[in-house]
Design a protein around this motif. Structure first.
Motif, PDB file in Angstrom:
ATOM      1  N   GLU A 172      20.895   0.731 -46.399  1.00 51.69           N
ATOM      2  CA  GLU A 172      20.926   0.838 -47.883  1.00 51.69           C
ATOM      3  C   GLU A 172      22.222  -0.018 -48.318  1.00 51.69           C
ATOM      4  O   GLU A 172      22.303  -0.535 -49.375  1.00 51.69           O
ATOM      5  CB  GLU A 172      21.435   2.215 -48.451  1.00 51.69           C
ATOM      6  N   ALA A 173      23.184  -0.057 -47.561  1.00 49.74           N
ATOM      7  CA  ALA A 173      24.370  -1.089 -47.791  1.00 49.74           C
ATOM      8  C   ALA A 173      24.002  -2.564 -47.666  1.00 49.74           C
ATOM      9  O   ALA A 173      24.375  -3.488 -48.595  1.00 49.74           O
ATOM     10  CB  ALA A 173      25.591  -0.842 -46.530  1.00 49.74           C
ATOM     11  N   ASP A 174      23.196  -2.660 -46.781  1.00 52.63           N
ATOM     12  CA  ASP A 174      22.540  -4.156 -46.677  1.00 52.63           C
ATOM     13  C   ASP A 174      21.819  -4.554 -47.843  1.00 52.63           C
ATOM     14  O   ASP A 174      21.775  -5.900 -48.380  1.00 52.63           O
ATOM     15  CB  ASP A 174      21.732  -4.464 -45.353  1.00 52.63           C
ATOM     16  N   ALA A 175      20.838  -3.495 -48.100  1.00 53.42           N
ATOM     17  CA  ALA A 175      20.042  -3.833 -49.396  1.00 53.42           C
ATOM     18  C   ALA A 175      21.032  -3.770 -50.636  1.00 53.42           C
ATOM     19  O   ALA A 175      20.568  -4.774 -51.558  1.00 53.42           O
ATOM     20  CB  ALA A 175      19.155  -2.660 -49.590  1.00 53.42           C
ATOM     21  N   ALA A 176      21.920  -3.093 -50.728  1.00 51.26           N
ATOM     22  CA  ALA A 176      22.705  -3.176 -51.838  1.00 51.26           C
ATOM     23  C   ALA A 176      23.492  -4.485 -52.118  1.00 51.26           C
ATOM     24  O   ALA A 176      23.827  -5.167 -53.115  1.00 51.26           O
ATOM     25  CB  ALA A 176      23.882  -2.096 -51.850  1.00 51.26           C
ATOM     26  N   ARG A 177      24.054  -4.915 -50.704  1.00 56.94           N
ATOM     27  CA  ARG A 177      24.652  -6.372 -50.775  1.00 56.94           C
ATOM     28  C   ARG A 177      23.745  -7.340 -51.087  1.00 56.94           C
ATOM     29  O   ARG A 177      23.955  -8.464 -51.929  1.00 56.94           O
ATOM     30  CB  ARG A 177      25.028  -6.600 -49.219  1.00 56.94           C
ATOM     31  N   GLU A 178      22.342  -7.347 -50.491  1.00 57.17           N
ATOM     32  CA  GLU A 178      21.333  -8.307 -50.887  1.00 57.17           C
ATOM     33  C   GLU A 178      21.083  -8.325 -52.573  1.00 57.17           C
ATOM     34  O   GLU A 178      20.832  -9.395 -53.034  1.00 57.17           O
ATOM     35  CB  GLU A 178      20.096  -8.102 -50.387  1.00 57.17           C
ATOM     36  N   ALA A 179      21.166  -6.943 -53.157  1.00 54.09           N
ATOM     37  CA  ALA A 179      21.018  -7.062 -54.789  1.00 54.09           C
ATOM     38  C   ALA A 179      22.376  -7.568 -55.236  1.00 54.09           C
ATOM     39  O   ALA A 179      22.000  -8.238 -56.431  1.00 54.09           O
ATOM     40  CB  ALA A 179      20.845  -5.547 -54.965  1.00 54.09           C
ATOM     41  N   LEU A 180      23.260  -7.450 -54.635  1.00 48.41           N
ATOM     42  CA  LEU A 180      24.512  -7.833 -55.364  1.00 48.41           C
ATOM     43  C   LEU A 180      24.270  -9.529 -55.315  1.00 48.41           C
ATOM     44  O   LEU A 180      24.720 -10.309 -56.342  1.00 48.41           O
ATOM     45  CB  LEU A 180      25.714  -7.618 -54.610  1.00 48.41           C
ATOM     46  N   GLU A 181      23.956 -10.194 -54.255  1.00 49.89           N
ATOM     47  CA  GLU A 181      23.857 -11.303 -54.176  1.00 49.89           C
ATOM     48  C   GLU A 181      22.735 -11.955 -55.265  1.00 49.89           C
ATOM     49  O   GLU A 181      22.989 -13.038 -55.779  1.00 49.89           O
ATOM     50  CB  GLU A 181      23.380 -11.915 -52.626  1.00 49.89           C
ATOM     51  N   ALA A 182      21.586 -11.540 -55.386  1.00 47.41           N
ATOM     52  CA  ALA A 182      20.775 -11.785 -56.237  1.00 47.41           C
ATOM     53  C   ALA A 182      21.236 -11.805 -57.599  1.00 47.41           C
ATOM     54  O   ALA A 182      20.901 -12.390 -58.607  1.00 47.41           O
ATOM     55  CB  ALA A 182      19.384 -10.835 -56.038  1.00 47.41           C
ATOM     56  N   ALA A 183      21.913 -10.634 -58.116  1.00 49.13           N
ATOM     57  CA  ALA A 183      22.636 -10.483 -59.326  1.00 49.13           C
ATOM     58  C   ALA A 183      23.519 -11.595 -59.617  1.00 49.13           C
ATOM     59  O   ALA A 183      23.574 -12.043 -60.731  1.00 49.13           O
ATOM     60  CB  ALA A 183      23.062  -9.063 -59.444  1.00 49.13           C
ATOM     61  N   GLU A 184      24.339 -11.964 -58.543  1.00 48.83           N
ATOM     62  CA  GLU A 184      25.341 -13.055 -58.768  1.00 48.83           C
ATOM     63  C   GLU A 184      24.581 -14.172 -59.095  1.00 48.83           C
ATOM     64  O   GLU A 184      24.926 -15.227 -59.973  1.00 48.83           O
ATOM     65  CB  GLU A 184      26.281 -13.141 -57.486  1.00 48.83           C
ATOM     66  N   ALA A 185      23.544 -14.592 -58.252  1.00 49.40           N
ATOM     67  CA  ALA A 185      22.901 -15.821 -58.557  1.00 49.40           C
ATOM     68  C   ALA A 185      22.138 -15.868 -60.036  1.00 49.40           C
ATOM     69  O   ALA A 185      22.027 -16.886 -60.542  1.00 49.40           O
ATOM     70  CB  ALA A 185      21.840 -15.869 -57.535  1.00 49.40           C
ATOM     71  N   GLU A 186      21.457 -14.714 -60.317  1.00 53.04           N
ATOM     72  CA  GLU A 186      20.959 -14.595 -61.766  1.00 53.04           C
ATOM     73  C   GLU A 186      22.078 -14.727 -62.745  1.00 53.04           C
ATOM     74  O   GLU A 186      21.857 -15.697 -63.512  1.00 53.04           O
ATOM     75  CB  GLU A 186      20.330 -13.214 -61.799  1.00 53.04           C
ATOM     76  N   TYR A 187      23.110 -14.313 -62.462  1.00 48.98           N
ATOM     77  CA  TYR A 187      24.295 -14.715 -63.445  1.00 48.98           C
ATOM     78  C   TYR A 187      24.716 -16.014 -63.548  1.00 48.98           C
ATOM     79  O   TYR A 187      24.859 -16.548 -64.589  1.00 48.98           O
ATOM     80  CB  TYR A 187      25.634 -13.667 -62.867  1.00 48.98           C
TER      81      TYR A 187
END
Length: 412
Positions: A91-106
């Motif tokens: 779950e932590a790895d998935a959350a970190r991947e989601a963070l990276e995707a959100a940062e890229a989108e931003y």
């Protein structure tokens, strides 16, 4: 032998055994003490060394299943904690991947907003210089009506373009702001997930430590059991010799009782028994206590050999009054090797009763005693591991089961 001794395993594993399944009730503790008394009674004719080894064997045999169960429980908790830690890490790895995707989108939204701003910069600059007003003056000063119409159409086009440009920049900035908020939320969730993963890993490590402690407790019990068994086996020959000596003493006592019976027959003294020596529940229970050991042949708890326990034992406190089971004549009052302080009473008809391990004897040889009269006090003399009364009924000197001569409730 029933399994006993939950207490020690619980104490050893208290840190890991928080489940209610490891609780020990007072009733269970009382049962443990009763079973220990039974074990002690079974080894009352053994040496101190063998008795001590027997107690260790009894305890470790009973504690091992509990301790082994605790190991299984601890190992199950380790597996569960490791699975929880692995899931938390995923779950932590998935959350970190989601963070990276959100940062890229931003970042993409921010760049789009910047591009829209720059693309319309010239139009905004022209507006700021008032070029639109110049265009309006040119249109109005034209003498050609068609040119004026075309000029106004161009002016309208310019105004619409300006409005679209402003709207595009506004939308791009709003999307960038939304993306930034999503990235911030994703970062918070990622940090929380990583914290949960770290906590789960720490819990798994703690469970593993508990499992190691539980396993160490099992190994300790196994070691104690093996050491006690070695001690007991080394004393096997001595224990057999002591049993043979006790049986010889019992036979000497039987001869003495038969001789006293013959003497009574010669003198016409039947002993004065009031209930008739035939038993059938006619005797009173000789002491206020609970039955801790039965009459009969039984397997030695350590060696597996078969031995006769020639009486019924009643656990009672030191000094408790011992009562004559029936009226009769005292035919023995004194010390008798393994029996310790011993009193035997002839009740007539070839029936006698004997009371062993007394701390005090209150009657004398040849004395007549009444039914239920106090004849001595409970003790732990002779081959005894604790205060109790060893009660025998003998018919023509031979030991028989006393229970048939006592009330069925075994109560006073």
């Amino acid at each position: 032998m029933r399994r006993i001794g939950w207490l020690l395993a619980v104490l050893l594993l208290a840190g890991s055994a928080s489940s209610p399944a490891f609780g020990v009730s007072q009733a269970e503790l009382d049962e443990v003490e009763r079973d220990k008394a039974v074990m002690a009674a079974q080894l009352e004719d053994a040496s101190d060394e063998v008795r001590d080894a027997g107690q260790v064997l009894a305890e470790t045999q009973a504690e091992l299943p509990v301790a082994e169960h605790a190991v299984a429980v601890a190992q199950g908790r380790v597996a569960a904690a490791e699975a929880e830690a692995a899931q938390a890490q995923r779950e932590a790895d998935a959350a970190r991947e989601a963070l990276e995707a959100a940062e890229a989108e931003y970042e993409a939204a921010r760049e789009a907003a910047e591009a829209a701003r720059e693309a319309r910069a010239s139009l905004f600059a022209a507006t700021a210089r008032g070029s639109e007003l110049l265009t309006v003056d040119a249109v109005l000063s034209s003498g050609d009506p068609q040119a004026a119409v075309d000029g106004l159409t161009y002016l309208e086009f310019m105004m619409e373009g300006k409005n679209r440009a402003v709207e595009e920049v506004t939308v791009a900035r709003r999307e960038a702001a939304n993306a930034e908020n999503a990235a911030s939320l994703a970062e918070t969730e990622a940090e929380a997930a990583e914290t949960a993963a770290a906590d789960a890993l720490a819990a798994a490590e703690s469970r593993y430590t508990e499992a190691q402690a539980a396993q160490a407790a099992v190994q300790d019990l196994i070691g104690r059991h093996a050491a006690a068994l070695t001690v007991a086996e080394d004393a096997r020959d001595d224990a057999q010799s002591e049993y043979d000596e006790l049986e010889a003493e019992s036979e000497r006592l039987a001869d003495q009782l038969r001789q006293a019976e013959d003497n009574d027959d010669d003198s016409g003294d039947s002993g004065g028994g009031s209930s008739g020596g035939g038993g059938g529940g006619g005797f009173v229970v000789p002491v206020d206590g609970w039955k801790s050991s039965d009459y009969g042949w039984r397997r030695h708890p350590i060696y597996g050999t078969t031995r006769l326990h020639g009486g019924t034992d009643f656990a009672a406190g030191t000094g408790a009054t011992i009562h004559a089971a029936d009226s009769g004549k005292v035919v023995y009052a004194g010390w008798s090797n393994g029996y310790g302080q011993l009193t035997c009473i002839s009740h007539g008809g070839g029936v006698s009763t004997c009371y062993a391990h007394q701390s005090e004897i209150w009657v004398n040889d040849g004395e007549h005693v009444d039914r239920d009269e106090g004849i001595g006090a409970v003790g732990s003399t002779g081959d005894s591991t604790g205060p109790h009364l060893h009660f025998e009924v003998r018919v023509h000197g031979e030991r028989v089961n006393p229970v048939g001569y006592l009330p069925s409730c075994l109560c006073r």
